[in-house]
Design a protein around this motif. Sequence first.
Motif, PDB file in Angstrom:
ATOM      1  N   UNK A 130      28.291 -37.298   5.609  1.00  0.00           N
ATOM      2  CA  UNK A 130      27.181 -38.026   6.235  1.00  0.00           C
ATOM      3  C   UNK A 130      27.375 -39.537   6.135  1.00  0.00           C
ATOM      4  N   UNK A 131      27.977 -40.007   5.047  1.00  0.00           N
ATOM      5  CA  UNK A 131      28.252 -41.432   4.914  1.00  0.00           C
ATOM      6  C   UNK A 131      29.289 -41.876   5.945  1.00  0.00           C
ATOM      7  N   UNK A 132      30.320 -41.044   6.154  1.00  0.00           N
ATOM      8  CA  UNK A 132      31.323 -41.375   7.173  1.00  0.00           C
ATOM      9  C   UNK A 132      30.705 -41.428   8.564  1.00  0.00           C
ATOM     10  N   UNK A 133      29.830 -40.485   8.890  1.00  0.00           N
ATOM     11  CA  UNK A 133      29.178 -40.479  10.207  1.00  0.00           C
ATOM     12  C   UNK A 133      28.384 -41.765  10.398  1.00  0.00           C
ATOM     13  N   UNK A 185      27.805 -49.026  23.467  1.00  0.00           N
ATOM     14  CA  UNK A 185      26.933 -49.665  24.460  1.00  0.00           C
ATOM     15  C   UNK A 185      27.633 -49.844  25.805  1.00  0.00           C
ATOM     16  N   UNK A 186      28.959 -49.781  25.809  1.00  0.00           N
ATOM     17  CA  UNK A 186      29.720 -49.951  27.050  1.00  0.00           C
ATOM     18  C   UNK A 186      30.134 -48.615  27.665  1.00  0.00           C
ATOM     19  N   UNK A 187      29.707 -47.514  27.060  1.00  0.00           N
ATOM     20  CA  UNK A 187      30.089 -46.180  27.516  1.00  0.00           C
ATOM     21  C   UNK A 187      28.948 -45.511  28.283  1.00  0.00           C
ATOM     22  N   UNK A 188      29.309 -44.608  29.156  1.00  0.00           N
ATOM     23  CA  UNK A 188      28.326 -43.791  29.870  1.00  0.00           C
ATOM     24  C   UNK A 188      27.593 -42.888  28.877  1.00  0.00           C
ATOM     25  N   UNK A 189      28.351 -42.292  27.939  1.00  0.00           N
ATOM     26  CA  UNK A 189      27.734 -41.464  26.902  1.00  0.00           C
ATOM     27  C   UNK A 189      28.649 -41.426  25.683  1.00  0.00           C
ATOM     28  N   UNK A 190      28.079 -40.977  24.590  1.00  0.00           N
ATOM     29  CA  UNK A 190      28.846 -40.811  23.354  1.00  0.00           C
ATOM     30  C   UNK A 190      28.135 -39.809  22.470  1.00  0.00           C
ATOM     31  N   UNK A 191      28.880 -39.152  21.619  1.00  0.00           N
ATOM     32  CA  UNK A 191      28.262 -38.312  20.601  1.00  0.00           C
ATOM     33  C   UNK A 191      29.219 -38.094  19.434  1.00  0.00           C
ATOM     34  N   UNK A 192      28.609 -37.936  18.276  1.00  0.00           N
ATOM     35  CA  UNK A 192      29.337 -37.669  17.052  1.00  0.00           C
ATOM     36  C   UNK A 192      28.901 -36.305  16.563  1.00  0.00           C
ATOM     37  N   UNK A 193      29.869 -35.468  16.220  1.00  0.00           N
ATOM     38  CA  UNK A 193      29.528 -34.139  15.724  1.00  0.00           C
ATOM     39  C   UNK A 193      30.279 -33.858  14.431  1.00  0.00           C
ATOM     40  N   UNK A 194      29.694 -32.995  13.614  1.00  0.00           N
ATOM     41  CA  UNK A 194      30.338 -32.574  12.378  1.00  0.00           C
ATOM     42  C   UNK A 194      30.374 -31.058  12.338  1.00  0.00           C
ATOM     43  N   UNK A 195      31.459 -30.532  11.812  1.00  0.00           N
ATOM     44  CA  UNK A 195      31.593 -29.097  11.592  1.00  0.00           C
ATOM     45  C   UNK A 195      32.737 -28.863  10.613  1.00  0.00           C
ATOM     46  N   UNK A 196      32.588 -27.911   9.717  1.00  0.00           N
ATOM     47  CA  UNK A 196      33.646 -27.488   8.796  1.00  0.00           C
ATOM     48  C   UNK A 196      34.478 -28.639   8.241  1.00  0.00           C
ATOM     49  N   UNK A 238      34.767 -31.634   9.214  1.00  0.00           N
ATOM     50  CA  UNK A 238      35.361 -32.418  10.290  1.00  0.00           C
ATOM     51  C   UNK A 238      34.287 -33.291  10.927  1.00  0.00           C
ATOM     52  N   UNK A 239      34.662 -34.508  11.251  1.00  0.00           N
ATOM     53  CA  UNK A 239      33.800 -35.422  12.013  1.00  0.00           C
ATOM     54  C   UNK A 239      34.569 -35.776  13.280  1.00  0.00           C
ATOM     55  N   UNK A 240      33.910 -35.659  14.433  1.00  0.00           N
ATOM     56  CA  UNK A 240      34.526 -36.043  15.703  1.00  0.00           C
ATOM     57  C   UNK A 240      33.608 -36.973  16.467  1.00  0.00           C
ATOM     58  N   UNK A 241      34.217 -37.973  17.094  1.00  0.00           N
ATOM     59  CA  UNK A 241      33.494 -38.912  17.958  1.00  0.00           C
ATOM     60  C   UNK A 241      34.083 -38.805  19.351  1.00  0.00           C
ATOM     61  N   UNK A 242      33.218 -38.542  20.321  1.00  0.00           N
ATOM     62  CA  UNK A 242      33.612 -38.458  21.725  1.00  0.00           C
ATOM     63  C   UNK A 242      32.873 -39.533  22.507  1.00  0.00           C
ATOM     64  N   UNK A 243      33.550 -40.143  23.462  1.00  0.00           N
ATOM     65  CA  UNK A 243      32.905 -41.071  24.387  1.00  0.00           C
ATOM     66  C   UNK A 243      33.268 -40.657  25.803  1.00  0.00           C
ATOM     67  N   UNK A 244      32.414 -41.063  26.724  1.00  0.00           N
ATOM     68  CA  UNK A 244      32.687 -40.850  28.140  1.00  0.00           C
ATOM     69  C   UNK A 244      32.437 -42.185  28.828  1.00  0.00           C
ATOM     70  N   UNK A 245      33.486 -42.707  29.494  1.00  0.00           N
ATOM     71  CA  UNK A 245      33.402 -44.058  30.052  1.00  0.00           C
ATOM     72  C   UNK A 245      32.550 -44.147  31.308  1.00  0.00           C
ATOM     73  N   UNK A 275      36.908 -44.993  -0.628  1.00  0.00           N
ATOM     74  CA  UNK A 275      36.993 -45.595  -1.961  1.00  0.00           C
ATOM     75  C   UNK A 275      35.725 -45.374  -2.770  1.00  0.00           C
ATOM     76  N   UNK A 276      34.570 -45.475  -2.140  1.00  0.00           N
ATOM     77  CA  UNK A 276      33.300 -45.252  -2.840  1.00  0.00           C
ATOM     78  C   UNK A 276      33.257 -43.845  -3.429  1.00  0.00           C
ATOM     79  N   UNK A 277      33.746 -42.874  -2.665  1.00  0.00           N
ATOM     80  CA  UNK A 277      33.731 -41.479  -3.112  1.00  0.00           C
ATOM     81  C   UNK A 277      35.002 -41.090  -3.876  1.00  0.00           C
ATOM     82  N   UNK A 278      35.887 -42.051  -4.081  1.00  0.00           N
ATOM     83  CA  UNK A 278      37.160 -41.857  -4.783  1.00  0.00           C
ATOM     84  C   UNK A 278      38.051 -40.818  -4.101  1.00  0.00           C
ATOM     85  N   UNK A 279      38.115 -40.939  -2.791  1.00  0.00           N
ATOM     86  CA  UNK A 279      39.011 -40.128  -1.972  1.00  0.00           C
ATOM     87  C   UNK A 279      40.177 -41.005  -1.527  1.00  0.00           C
TER      88      UNK A 279
END
Length: 131
Positions: free
Chosen positions: A5-8, A20-31, A33-40, A91-95
């Motif tokens: 959640x901190x990374x997100x 702000x310059x994209x048509x859309x964007x979303x961030x998702x998390x699963x297993x 994993x964190x993924x960020x998608x944008x659509x121009x 670094x905060x989480x010592x990873x």
Amino acid sequence: MNITSTLVTCVDNWLQNLYTKMYSHHTETYENTVEVHVQETSSPLTKTLVLRILINEEHKQVHIPNIFIPLNFHRQGIGFGLIKEILKVANVYRYELFIVDMTPSFYDRLLNRNAQPAGYDAVRIDTTTRL
């Protein structure tokens, strides 16, 4: 908060100007994993995976196998700044932070910035890496 959640939060805050310059964007998390998608534009053909982060809790590692900044936003410090922000959270989480599955040219570029080799297509990023 946990590392995911901190990374997100960190990633979304850092990429806000890009969003702000994209048509859309979303961030998702699963297993872990964190993924960020944008659509121009409104065309689905412009949808791009900007970032994938894999979190290995057992070994306390964060891996970035995908980081792709849309061409119109190159040379603005977005990618290296994003890596720097992710490093702060790690670094905060010592990873440890690794960039993995890289092209040879990006691998060489990171080695020139003092990243530490961690295989033929992976580097470890630490506070001595110039980002």
